[in-house]
Scaffold this active site. Structure first.
Site, short mmCIF file in Angstrom:
data_model
loop_
_atom_site.label_atom_id
_atom_site.label_comp_id
_atom_site.label_asym_id
_atom_site.label_seq_id
_atom_site.Cartn_x
_atom_site.Cartn_y
_atom_site.Cartn_z
N TYR A 40 0.64 -1.17 -0.04
CA TYR A 40 -0.07 -0.09 0.02
C TYR A 40 1.00 1.45 -0.08
O TYR A 40 0.49 2.30 -0.23
CB TYR A 40 -0.97 0.00 1.32
CG TYR A 40 -2.03 -1.18 1.37
CD1 TYR A 40 -2.28 -2.00 0.25
CD2 TYR A 40 -2.69 -1.21 2.54
CE1 TYR A 40 -2.90 -3.09 0.65
CE2 TYR A 40 -3.61 -2.34 2.87
CZ TYR A 40 -3.83 -3.07 1.82
OH TYR A 40 -4.67 -4.11 1.89
N SER A 221 -12.71 3.55 5.34
CA SER A 221 -13.57 4.75 4.96
C SER A 221 -12.69 6.15 5.48
O SER A 221 -12.15 6.18 6.38
CB SER A 221 -14.92 4.97 5.65
OG SER A 221 -15.57 6.18 5.32
N ASN A 230 -19.39 2.54 11.13
CA ASN A 230 -18.82 1.34 10.93
C ASN A 230 -18.64 0.66 12.41
O ASN A 230 -19.03 -0.68 12.70
CB ASN A 230 -17.73 1.12 9.98
CG ASN A 230 -18.10 1.60 8.63
OD1 ASN A 230 -19.20 1.51 8.23
ND2 ASN A 230 -17.13 1.77 7.96
#
Length: 265
Positions: A40, A221, A230
């Site tokens: 990432y 998010s 969440n």
């Protein structure tokens, strides 16, 4: 069995200040499981968010993953040490093989190297990601140990029953990435009906579906309000009939990413 928070904060594709802010504010709002990966390219930013949160290290559960190039080279300890350096940590809680890369046939050797790093105290638990049943069984047969975790693509439209059954049989915890699907799941009528009845959001319904089946979802998010929503999903309880209704959204294994051919380095 691995002791792990019930829901994780995903960090892909956030980088730089966005990743740092997301991790810091996520931890401040109550997240304790932080998930990243070497590929990432955000481990430095994630580590900064962890440091800025001020939460004691022992209260957090930090996961990162082995990139394909390190699996091929076989420098597993070096890969872990580089991730630790970027994250600014002395140990990891969980380290995963990101993809099996079966064409290259290095995943068993990589797992053996990870076990050695666990025994050396660099990481508490070692596991895998995107492994199918045959990959799992080969790892167990050749190393004598089952991965602590198998993180797989999963949502109500991809229930992944074959690999989840193998996980359960082998004592492997299932985590799910992309647990909210790719957009269509949240707009499904069955999800909307349950959300209206329970006075919650569609995303909370879907995350509660994962938890009802003993799966730890990794939700991401950039929106702080949605992150908080969440996290609150861990307190939502679905009736068995609701779980069954969501299971009927399954499109079958063919809708999942093809881990036999997918390669990332």
């Amino acid at each position: 069995m691995i002791a792990i928070p019930l829901l994780g904060l995903g960090t892909w594709p956030l980088t730089g200040a966005d990743a740092t802010d997301s991790v810091r504010s996520g931890i401040e709002s109550g997240y304790r499981l932080i998930d990243t990966a070497a590929i990432y390219d955000n481990e430095v930013a994630v580590g900064a968010g962890i440091a800025e949160s001020g939460v004691p290290r022992d209260d957090l559960f930090v996961t990162t993953k082995l990139r394909g190039s390190d699996q091929v080279s076989g420098d597993i300890r070096g890969a872990i040490e580089r991730s630790l350096d970027r994250l600014g940590l002395e140990r990891l809680d969980l380290f995963l093989i990101h993809w099996p890369l079966p064409r290259l046939d290095r995943y068993v050797a990589a797992f053996e190297g990870m076990l050695a790093c666990r025994d050396a105290g660099l990481v508490r638990y070692v596991g895998v990601s995107n492994f199918l049943e045959k990959h799992l069984r080969r790892v167990v047969a050749e190393t004598g140990e089952a991965p602590a975790v198998n993180q797989i693509q999963m949502d109500p439209s991809l229930t992944r029953l074959p690999v989840r059954r193998a996980n359960d049989e082998l004592g492997v915890l299932t985590q799910s990435w992309s647990p909210l699907g790719r957009g269509d799941v949240l707009s499904a009528p069955a999800v909307g009906e349950i959300a209206q009845r329970l006075d919650c959001t569609p995303a909370q319904v879907v995350l509660a579906w994962h938890r009802a089946q003993g799966v730890v979802p990794i939700a991401r998010s950039a929106d702080p309000v949605r992150r908080q929503e969440n996290l609150a999903a861990v307190d939502i309880r679905l009736a068995p009939a609701d779980v069954d209704a969501l299971n009927r959204l399954d499109r079958g294994e063919s809708a999942a990413r093809d881990v036999e051919t997918e390669e990332h380095f």
